[in-house]
Design a protein around this motif. Structure first.
Motif, PDB file in Angstrom:
ATOM      1  N   PHE A 206      -5.604  -0.245  -1.951  1.00 55.66           N
ATOM      2  CA  PHE A 206      -5.634   1.182  -2.251  1.00 55.66           C
ATOM      3  C   PHE A 206      -7.081   1.636  -2.436  1.00 55.66           C
ATOM      4  O   PHE A 206      -7.863   0.973  -3.111  1.00 55.66           O
ATOM      5  N   ASN A 207      -7.399   2.774  -1.814  1.00 53.65           N
ATOM      6  CA  ASN A 207      -8.713   3.378  -1.960  1.00 53.65           C
ATOM      7  C   ASN A 207      -9.838   2.377  -1.676  1.00 53.65           C
ATOM      8  O   ASN A 207     -10.802   2.275  -2.408  1.00 53.65           O
TER       9      ASN A 207
ATOM     10  N   ASN B 244      -5.599   3.968   3.765  1.00 51.15           N
ATOM     11  CA  ASN B 244      -4.987   2.858   3.033  1.00 51.15           C
ATOM     12  C   ASN B 244      -4.246   1.908   3.961  1.00 51.15           C
ATOM     13  O   ASN B 244      -4.330   0.686   3.812  1.00 51.15           O
TER      14      ASN B 244
ATOM     15  N   THR C 271       0.835  -1.198   0.000  1.00 58.81           N
ATOM     16  CA  THR C 271       0.000   0.000   0.000  1.00 58.81           C
ATOM     17  C   THR C 271       0.873   1.253   0.000  1.00 58.81           C
ATOM     18  O   THR C 271       2.099   1.188   0.127  1.00 58.81           O
TER      19      THR C 271
ATOM     20  N   SER D 299       0.209   5.905  -0.762  1.00 64.27           N
ATOM     21  CA  SER D 299      -0.765   6.996  -0.793  1.00 64.27           C
ATOM     22  C   SER D 299      -0.416   7.980  -1.898  1.00 64.27           C
ATOM     23  O   SER D 299       0.721   8.036  -2.373  1.00 64.27           O
TER      24      SER D 299
END
Length: 331
Positions: A145-146, A125, A109, A111
Motif C-alpha cells: 500500500f502506498n 497499489n 492490496t 485502495s
C-alpha cells in the motif's frame, strides 16, 4: 514469464456508486483493464472469489480465501489479493498463520478511492503488488500500500481518508518503492521452515477487549457465559490494569483457572508492552497471562484464534505465543 494469480474479493478498489453508497461491483478482468501495458511483465490469471465490503469479512471468509490459495499455490509464482482496507490487516494476519510455510508471495492490496475514480490510488497499489509478487526473494503474506510493502502481521490501518492508510508497526517496511525500484529489507523477509500446509481450524470464540478506567470486571463473567475460549486485552501503557475498587486481576486469575487463554498487550500502537515493570503488570503475569510484547492487536487476535484452533491447552497456547513464526513478534 512469471504466472501470477489476481484474486479479488471486493472492497473499495472494486466499488461503484449506487443509491446506497459505494458497493463492490467490478470484476477482476475489469480491474486489470486499468493497468494497461504493465500486464506484459507477467502472465496474469484472473479470478473473482468474493465481492464484499471488507466490513463483512469474517473468519469464514478468511478460511475460504486461505483454502483457495492453498489449492492454487502449485500453479503460480505469486498471488495478488485485492481486499477492502478496513479489515485488511486482520485478513493479512490471519492468512499469515493459516498458510504455514507459504512458498510463494501473497500480496494483499486495495485502495482508498475506487479504481473508477480519476484520482484513485488503486492502479499504483496494484502495480506495486504485482511487482512484489514477481520477486524471487519473497515468500509469505504481505500488505502492499502506498508504495510500501509490509509484513502481513505488522500492517495496521491508521488513517481513514489519507492515501497513506497503512503503517508497519514496530518493524520497518519490508520494501519501499523509490526511483531505484523496489528495495527489500532482507533481514525482515519470511522464510519457509518446513512443509507448506493449511491450518484451517480457527477458534472463533476469541474476544478483543480495550481497557478503560473504571471498566466493570464483571465483563469477564459475561465472556465466560458466552463460551469464549480466549481473550486479548489491550492494557494501559507498558502493561497496567487497575485492581483497586474494581479488581480486574482477580477476574483474570479466574479466567486462567478455568482454562481460558488470556493475552495482554498494550493500547499504545508503537513499542512493546512489558508487564514486569510495574506492580500491576507483575500481578498479571503471576496469574498466568501471556505477554503480547510488540504484536499488533490484529496479530495477537488472529494468532490466538489460530493457536486455540491447534490446542486449547493453555500451556501449548503459551508456547506458541513465545515462538516467532512469521516475524509477528520480537522476543
Amino acid at each position: 514469464m512469471k504466472k501470477i494469480l489476481f484474486l479479488t474479493t471486493g472492497g473499495t478498489i472494486a466499488s461503484s456508486e449506487s443509491e446506497e453508497g459505494l458497493v463492490p461491483a467490478l470484476t477482476s478482468e475489469e480491474l486489470i483493464g486499468y493497468l494497461g501495458h504493465h500486464q506484459q511483465y507477467a502472465k496474469i490469471y484472473c479470478e473473482d472469489l468474493l465481492r464484499l465490503d471488507s466490513s463483512n469479512m469474517q473468519p469464514e471468509e478468511w478460511l475460504l480465501i486461505a483454502k483457495r490459495i492453498y489449492e492454487v499455490v502449485p500453479e503460480y509464482d505469486g498471488i495478488v489479493l485485492t481486499h477492502g482496507t478496513d479489515t485488511m490487516a486482520y485478513t493479512a494476519s490471519a492468512l499469515s498463520f493459516m498458510l504455514e510455510n507459504l512458498p510463494i508471495p501473497v500480496i494483499v492490496t486495495g485502495s482508498q478511492l475506487p479504481l473508477q475514480h480519476p484520482l484513485s490510488d488503486g492502479v499504483d497499489n496494484i502495480r506495486c503488488a504485482f511487482h512484489a509478487a514477481m520477486q524471487d526473494a519473497l515468500t509469505g503474506v504481505y500488505v502492499c500500500f502506498n508504495r510500501q510493502l509490509i509484513l502481513g502481521t505488522r500492517a495496521v490501518k491508521v488513517r481513514t481518508m489519507h492515501l497513506n492508510a497503512f503503517e508497519s508497526v514496530n518493524v520497518p517496511p519490508v520494501g519501499l518503492v523509490s526511483a531505484r525500484g523496489m528495495t527489500l529489507q532482507q533481514p525482515l523477509l519470511i522464510h519457509p521452515r518446513g512443509k507448506f500446509r493449511l491450518n484451517e481450524t480457527l477458534c472463533e470464540q476469541v474476544f478483543l477487549l480495550k481497557l478503560t478506567p473504571g471498566i466493570n470486571p464483571d465483563i469477564f463473567d459475561m465472556l465466560l457465559q458466552m463460551n469464549y475460549k480466549g481473550v486479548v486485552i489491550e492494557a494501559f501503557g507498558a502493561g497496567g490494569m487497575h485492581f483497586k475498587r474494581r479488581d480486574l486481576i482477580q477476574k483474570l486469575e479466574m479466567m486462567v483457572e478455568k482454562g481460558i487463554s488470556v493475552v495482554a498487550c498494550s493500547q499504545c500502537l508503537y513499542e512493546n508492552s512489558d508487564f514486569s515493570i510495574y506492580q500491576t503488570g507483575q500481578k498479571v503475569l503471576q496469574k498466568g497471562v501471556i505477554q503480547g510484547l510488540d504484536m499488533t492487536s490484529e496479530a495477537a487476535l488472529t494468532k490466538l484464534m489460530w493457536a486455540l484452533g491447534k490446542s486449547q491447552d493453555p500451556k501449548v497456547v503459551k508456547a506458541l505465543f513465545e515462538t516467532n513464526l512469521v516475524n509477528e513478534i520480537t522476543l
